[in-house]
Design a protein around this motif. Structure first.
Motif, PDB file in Angstrom:
ATOM      1  N   ALA A  23      58.295  -1.637  61.065  1.00 48.38           N
ATOM      2  CA  ALA A  23      57.422  -2.798  61.251  1.00 48.38           C
ATOM      3  C   ALA A  23      57.787  -3.906  60.279  1.00 48.38           C
ATOM      4  O   ALA A  23      57.828  -5.095  60.643  1.00 48.38           O
ATOM      5  CB  ALA A  23      55.967  -2.393  61.061  1.00 48.38           C
ATOM      6  N   TYR A  71      49.282  -5.799  57.046  1.00 51.08           N
ATOM      7  CA  TYR A  71      49.313  -5.622  58.485  1.00 51.08           C
ATOM      8  C   TYR A  71      48.054  -4.873  58.912  1.00 51.08           C
ATOM      9  O   TYR A  71      47.249  -4.443  58.076  1.00 51.08           O
ATOM     10  CB  TYR A  71      50.554  -4.828  58.910  1.00 51.08           C
ATOM     11  CG  TYR A  71      51.855  -5.460  58.476  1.00 51.08           C
ATOM     12  CD1 TYR A  71      52.350  -6.582  59.125  1.00 51.08           C
ATOM     13  CD2 TYR A  71      52.590  -4.938  57.402  1.00 51.08           C
ATOM     14  CE1 TYR A  71      53.540  -7.180  58.727  1.00 51.08           C
ATOM     15  CE2 TYR A  71      53.782  -5.533  56.991  1.00 51.08           C
ATOM     16  CZ  TYR A  71      54.248  -6.650  57.661  1.00 51.08           C
ATOM     17  OH  TYR A  71      55.419  -7.239  57.248  1.00 51.08           O
ATOM     18  N   CYS A 123      52.811  -7.396  68.051  1.00 54.42           N
ATOM     19  CA  CYS A 123      53.088  -5.976  67.828  1.00 54.42           C
ATOM     20  C   CYS A 123      54.431  -5.841  67.101  1.00 54.42           C
ATOM     21  O   CYS A 123      55.470  -6.267  67.609  1.00 54.42           O
ATOM     22  CB  CYS A 123      53.119  -5.234  69.152  1.00 54.42           C
ATOM     23  SG  CYS A 123      53.496  -3.479  68.989  1.00 54.42           S
ATOM     24  N   LEU A 124      54.409  -5.235  65.928  1.00 57.26           N
ATOM     25  CA  LEU A 124      55.619  -5.051  65.122  1.00 57.26           C
ATOM     26  C   LEU A 124      56.212  -3.659  65.263  1.00 57.26           C
ATOM     27  O   LEU A 124      57.411  -3.475  65.064  1.00 57.26           O
ATOM     28  CB  LEU A 124      55.304  -5.331  63.653  1.00 57.26           C
ATOM     29  CG  LEU A 124      54.754  -6.730  63.359  1.00 57.26           C
ATOM     30  CD1 LEU A 124      54.291  -6.835  61.919  1.00 57.26           C
ATOM     31  CD2 LEU A 124      55.804  -7.788  63.672  1.00 57.26           C
ATOM     32  N   TYR A 125      55.372  -2.695  65.600  1.00 59.73           N
ATOM     33  CA  TYR A 125      55.872  -1.329  65.787  1.00 59.73           C
ATOM     34  C   TYR A 125      54.884  -0.578  66.658  1.00 59.73           C
ATOM     35  O   TYR A 125      53.662  -0.699  66.491  1.00 59.73           O
ATOM     36  CB  TYR A 125      56.016  -0.600  64.451  1.00 59.73           C
ATOM     37  CG  TYR A 125      56.509   0.827  64.606  1.00 59.73           C
ATOM     38  CD1 TYR A 125      57.863   1.100  64.758  1.00 59.73           C
ATOM     39  CD2 TYR A 125      55.610   1.887  64.636  1.00 59.73           C
ATOM     40  CE1 TYR A 125      58.313   2.399  64.935  1.00 59.73           C
ATOM     41  CE2 TYR A 125      56.051   3.192  64.810  1.00 59.73           C
ATOM     42  CZ  TYR A 125      57.404   3.436  64.958  1.00 59.73           C
ATOM     43  OH  TYR A 125      57.856   4.724  65.141  1.00 59.73           O
TER      44      TYR A 125
END
Length: 424
Positions: A23, A71, A123-125
């Motif tokens: 992420a 996050y 969405c990063l991961y």
């Protein structure tokens, strides 16, 4: 439908270094080095019943500098039964596919016609292995987005903002369907897979859950000295709720869009100006994203998150505002809106039972801050008169001090059915 987690620490094992690193590098670039991370639970009792939502604090290095970032992480929570595990896993899978595949396509269509993308976290991961899922998103608190204060219903300015963003969400999916043609439905087939019927056990659980919701509603109405005709009506529909909701969920009409599926005030963030006025609404939590009539989202929002007096006084204005925002997207694309405002009003009226049934299920849980979430799904509910009396006393204790809030939120949903002649 709650879980037994007392703290975010109970789910921490689901989050590992490689998740956080992936992420971080998606957000800051491949040249970053993860130095340390930690979790901090910032939610309150009743904010979530299925997943754990936490702040993720990261320290990283890039070049010769050391930096901090925050996050939001969603972690799957342990569930008590297989049916619940299957239902939650299905919801988490849908949310991951929404962020990975559908959201970029929706935003692309809006950008093509000169409009801003949808307001959502980035969405990063995202990853799901069996029943365990990890979702890491940008932390929009840094951009002054926050939840509506308190557990009470939305006021009119906040409601109007959600309706406008919801209209853009719905209409963007119709632009995408027009662009992709017949392959749209098969490409995003996860939209037609519901959490409540993913397995036979899930259907069983859902029916049991709503039987409990009806019993709770009857008990609450008796405590609040509600209308006797309403109580009799609830008892007549008790075993038909699943069929009624399935009928309300029929797809492939002019009103069928991608719907949020859980459009309540605790699934929305707001940005405020320097004077404290709400200026933007941002949608969160897409585990129940689905194809359905767009008025199903409108009913959830207006029946559950808006006080009855505000809804009844402003309903046509709310729907007109929604329709204007919906139509603006089609105007920007040079297309004709698929229906007129009066048709929207009729569709809203046709689907009134959808909003009513979900309101009687959800409002007691919200007002009681989760006390009803486990109770309604119990298979050991009372049968004898003595046991029913004891159950009613237990329910009264759960809503002690909250009668006023229930009168303002719970009773008006049945008044509307009486006004329409559905309840005699």
């Amino acid at each position: 439908m709650g879980n037994t987690l007392k703290s975010v620490c109970d789910a921490k094992d689901n989050l590992e270094d490689h998740h956080v690193r992936a992420a971080l590098q998606e957000d800051k670039g491949k040249g970053t080095t993860l130095m340390a991370w930690g979790l901090e639970d910032f939610t309150e009792r009743g904010d979530h019943y299925i997943d754990v939502i936490s702040g993720l604090y990261v320290r990283y290095g890039k070049g010769n500098t050391q930096n901090d970032e925050t996050y939001i992480v969603k972690l799957s929570a342990p569930q008590a039964t297989k049916a619940l595990r299957d239902m939650v896993a299905q919801g988490n899978k849908k949310e991951i596919l929404f962020y990975r595949e559908l959201l970029p396509a929706l935003n692309s269509e809006l950008i093509k016609v000169g409009l801003n993308p949808l307001l959502t976290p980035q969405c990063l991961y995202a990853n799901q292995v069996s029943e365990n899922s990890v979702l890491i998103l940008t932390d929009l608190r840094s951009r002054n987005f926050k939840k509506f204060h308190g557990k009470n219903c939305l006021d009119i300015p906040h409601t109007r903002l959600i309706l406008q963003e919801l209209a853009r969400f719905h209409s963007s999916s119709l632009l995408l369907k027009a662009a992709q043609g017949p392959q749209f439905v098969s490409k995003y087939d996860f939209l037609d897979k519901e959490w409540y019927n993913v397995t036979e056990d899930a259907i069983d659980f859902f029916i049991t859950l709503f039987d409990g919701n009806i019993e709770n509603a009857v008990a609450i109405l008796k405590i609040l000295e509600g209308d006797e005709g309403t109580i009799r009506w609830l008892q007549t529909i008790k075993h038909n709720v699943y069929k009624i909701l399935e009928e309300m969920m029929k797809r492939d009409t002019v009103f069928t869009t991608v719907c949020h599926g859980d459009c309540l005030n605790n699934n929305v963030l707001f940005r405020y100006d320097e004077y404290g006025n709400p200026v933007e609404a941002l949608l969160l939590d897409f585990q129940i994203v689905r194809r359905a009539s767009l008025v199903t989202d409108l009913h959830l929002l207006l029946n559950i998150s808006v006080y009855g007096t505000d809804r009844n006084t402003n309903l046509e204005n709310f729907l007109q505002l929604y329709y204007n925002s919906f139509k603006q997207v089609f105007d920007a694309a040079g297309l004709q809106a698929p229906f007129q405002f009066q048709e929207l009003l009729q569709e809203y009226e046709n689907k009134i039972m959808f909003g009513i049934l979900w309101a009687l299920a959800v409002i007691p849980t919200i007002v009681s801050e989760g006390e009803f979430s486990e109770w309604a799904s119990s298979r050991d509910r009372a049968n004898s008169e003595e046991a029913i009396g004891n159950q009613r006393e237990s329910i009264d204790s759960k809503i002690s001090g909250k009668h006023g809030e229930l009168r303002a939120r719970f009773l008006p949903i049945f008044d509307e059915l009486i006004d329409q002649g559905i309840i005699n």
